[in-house]
Design a protein around this motif. Structure first.
Motif, PDB file in Angstrom:
ATOM      1  N   TYR A   1       1.014  -0.669   0.080  1.00  0.00           N
ATOM      2  CA  TYR A   1       0.527  -0.157   0.513  1.00  0.00           C
ATOM      3  C   TYR A   1       1.401   1.577  -0.177  1.00  0.00           C
ATOM      4  O   TYR A   1       0.843   2.142  -0.397  1.00  0.00           O
ATOM      5  CB  TYR A   1      -1.087  -0.395   1.103  1.00  0.00           C
ATOM      6  CG  TYR A   1      -1.959   1.271   1.462  1.00  0.00           C
ATOM      7  CD1 TYR A   1      -3.204   1.764   0.667  1.00  0.00           C
ATOM      8  CD2 TYR A   1      -1.009   2.133   2.315  1.00  0.00           C
ATOM      9  CE1 TYR A   1      -4.161   2.290   1.171  1.00  0.00           C
ATOM     10  CE2 TYR A   1      -2.536   2.990   2.206  1.00  0.00           C
ATOM     11  CZ  TYR A   1      -3.390   4.065   1.369  1.00  0.00           C
ATOM     12  OH  TYR A   1      -3.967   4.278   1.499  1.00  0.00           O
ATOM     13  N   SER A   2       1.720   1.130   0.899  1.00  0.00           N
ATOM     14  CA  SER A   2       2.965   3.035   0.870  1.00  0.00           C
ATOM     15  C   SER A   2       3.615   2.333  -0.408  1.00  0.00           C
ATOM     16  O   SER A   2       4.142   3.726  -0.615  1.00  0.00           O
ATOM     17  CB  SER A   2       3.718   2.560   1.348  1.00  0.00           C
ATOM     18  OG  SER A   2       3.516   2.365   3.088  1.00  0.00           O
TER      19      SER A   2
ATOM     20  N   ARG B   1      14.198   6.440 -11.577  1.00  0.00           N
ATOM     21  CA  ARG B   1      14.428   6.746 -11.128  1.00  0.00           C
ATOM     22  C   ARG B   1      14.233   6.503  -9.044  1.00  0.00           C
ATOM     23  O   ARG B   1      14.116   5.389  -8.800  1.00  0.00           O
ATOM     24  CB  ARG B   1      15.788   7.313 -10.592  1.00  0.00           C
ATOM     25  CG  ARG B   1      16.844   7.665 -10.168  1.00  0.00           C
ATOM     26  CD  ARG B   1      17.801   9.077  -9.628  1.00  0.00           C
ATOM     27  NE  ARG B   1      16.746  10.350  -9.301  1.00  0.00           N
ATOM     28  CZ  ARG B   1      16.235  10.574  -8.395  1.00  0.00           C
ATOM     29  NH1 ARG B   1      16.790   9.972  -7.012  1.00  0.00           N
ATOM     30  NH2 ARG B   1      15.437  11.866  -8.414  1.00  0.00           N
ATOM     31  N   LEU B   2      13.051   7.344  -8.934  1.00  0.00           N
ATOM     32  CA  LEU B   2      13.069   6.966  -8.087  1.00  0.00           C
ATOM     33  C   LEU B   2      11.497   5.915  -7.511  1.00  0.00           C
ATOM     34  O   LEU B   2      11.600   5.815  -6.402  1.00  0.00           O
ATOM     35  CB  LEU B   2      11.274   8.237  -7.664  1.00  0.00           C
ATOM     36  CG  LEU B   2      12.313   9.958  -7.775  1.00  0.00           C
ATOM     37  CD1 LEU B   2      11.521  10.921  -7.390  1.00  0.00           C
ATOM     38  CD2 LEU B   2      13.460   9.995  -6.393  1.00  0.00           C
ATOM     39  N   ILE B   3      11.378   5.785  -8.582  1.00  0.00           N
ATOM     40  CA  ILE B   3      10.299   4.439  -8.168  1.00  0.00           C
ATOM     41  C   ILE B   3      10.891   2.807  -8.410  1.00  0.00           C
ATOM     42  O   ILE B   3      10.912   2.039  -7.101  1.00  0.00           O
ATOM     43  CB  ILE B   3       9.128   3.912  -9.806  1.00  0.00           C
ATOM     44  CG1 ILE B   3       7.779   5.119  -9.544  1.00  0.00           C
ATOM     45  CG2 ILE B   3       8.681   2.871  -8.849  1.00  0.00           C
ATOM     46  CD1 ILE B   3       7.493   4.670 -10.337  1.00  0.00           C
ATOM     47  N   LEU B   4      11.753   3.257  -9.129  1.00  0.00           N
ATOM     48  CA  LEU B   4      13.288   2.008  -8.457  1.00  0.00           C
ATOM     49  C   LEU B   4      13.938   1.608  -7.164  1.00  0.00           C
ATOM     50  O   LEU B   4      14.375   1.242  -6.178  1.00  0.00           O
ATOM     51  CB  LEU B   4      14.362   2.006  -9.333  1.00  0.00           C
ATOM     52  CG  LEU B   4      13.970   1.429 -10.511  1.00  0.00           C
ATOM     53  CD1 LEU B   4      14.828   1.139 -11.798  1.00  0.00           C
ATOM     54  CD2 LEU B   4      13.320  -0.421 -10.730  1.00  0.00           C
TER      55      LEU B   4
ATOM     56  N   SER C   1       3.086   5.566  -2.616  1.00  0.00           N
ATOM     57  CA  SER C   1       4.162   6.124  -3.334  1.00  0.00           C
ATOM     58  C   SER C   1       4.396   7.183  -4.748  1.00  0.00           C
ATOM     59  O   SER C   1       4.859   7.600  -4.670  1.00  0.00           O
ATOM     60  CB  SER C   1       5.451   5.983  -2.534  1.00  0.00           C
ATOM     61  OG  SER C   1       5.533   5.604  -0.994  1.00  0.00           O
ATOM     62  N   ILE C   2       4.381   6.002  -5.539  1.00  0.00           N
ATOM     63  CA  ILE C   2       4.640   5.625  -6.566  1.00  0.00           C
ATOM     64  C   ILE C   2       3.452   6.639  -7.469  1.00  0.00           C
ATOM     65  O   ILE C   2       3.519   7.633  -8.002  1.00  0.00           O
ATOM     66  CB  ILE C   2       3.872   4.262  -7.177  1.00  0.00           C
ATOM     67  CG1 ILE C   2       5.071   3.379  -7.423  1.00  0.00           C
ATOM     68  CG2 ILE C   2       3.881   5.041  -8.851  1.00  0.00           C
ATOM     69  CD1 ILE C   2       5.361   2.139  -8.288  1.00  0.00           C
ATOM     70  N   ALA C   3       2.262   6.753  -7.019  1.00  0.00           N
ATOM     71  CA  ALA C   3       0.945   7.932  -7.234  1.00  0.00           C
ATOM     72  C   ALA C   3       1.857   9.310  -7.077  1.00  0.00           C
ATOM     73  O   ALA C   3       1.744   9.770  -7.821  1.00  0.00           O
ATOM     74  CB  ALA C   3      -0.126   7.957  -6.664  1.00  0.00           C
TER      75      ALA C   3
END
Length: 202
Positions: A157-158, A178-181, A162-164
């Motif tokens: 869920y987190s 980069r941020l998602i990875l 966070s991706i959203a």
């Protein structure tokens, strides 16, 4: 003549994306999209049957590409080679984020009232199931099991939330990737050694 029609359609689509990103599916207006596209409402309906059809073509197509790759995780056999296959699939999914971060931002943040308003729950449930299966496998190799699988749901869920936020706040595809990875690594990296586990009763 066809080139001109393609240009008109592309202009409508670009303005529709901007409208959906700003106002969401419920707040978006075909009249507003037409005005910003320098065309008439009637002309938009020549290309798109309805607002729902327009949203489906722009956002639904990306959703189906994402879920198509995601479903491939279900086909991965859990063994020592699985992490390599998982990594490849994640990279393919990241390519979609790189190419379509605007559409994914709309999907995750602005889908209320559309056919995809529950997409985040779907992604959370999927990630929870896949990661839980992976944890059962990894812990089982050492004769252990999860104490409480609900922690995987909370982590998933987190991650999805966070991706959203990432795709809402950042526009550059490479930056989004980069941020998602980074978040995937923070959430799931070495997870088997971080979650509470217990010995399997003999």
């Amino acid at each position: 003549m066809q080139v001109l029609k393609d240009e008109v359609r592309s202009r409508m689509a670009n303005q529709a994306l901007a409208e959906f990103r700003e106002k969401g599916y419920e707040g978006a207006s075909i009249r507003s999209i037409a005005r910003k596209s320098n065309t008439s409402v009637g002309n938009i309906y020549k290309y798109f049957a309805s607002k729902e059809n327009l949203y489906e073509e722009l956002i639904g197509s990306v959703y189906h590409r994402l879920t198509g790759y995601i479903r491939q995780f279900d086909q991965v056999e859990l063994n020592e080679h699985a992490p390599i296959v998982f990594y490849r699939l994640v990279e393919e999914i990241m390519d979609i984020f790189n190419q379509s971060s605007t559409e994914i931002s709309i999907l995750l943040n602005q889908s209320k009232g559309s056919a995809y308003e529950n997409c985040k729950s779907i992604f959370v449930d999927f990630a929870t199931r896949i990661v839980t299966e992976r944890m059962h496998y990894e812990l089982g190799l050492n004769g252990r099991r999860l104490k409480d699988a609900f922690i995987i749901h909370l982590i998933s869920y987190s991650l999805v939330e966070s991706i959203a936020v990432i795709v809402r706040e950042r526009r550059d595809g490479a930056d989004v990737r980069r941020l998602i990875l980074n978040m995937i690594d923070i959430c799931y990296g070495d997870l088997a050694n971080r979650v509470d586990s217990e010995a399997v009763p003999s």
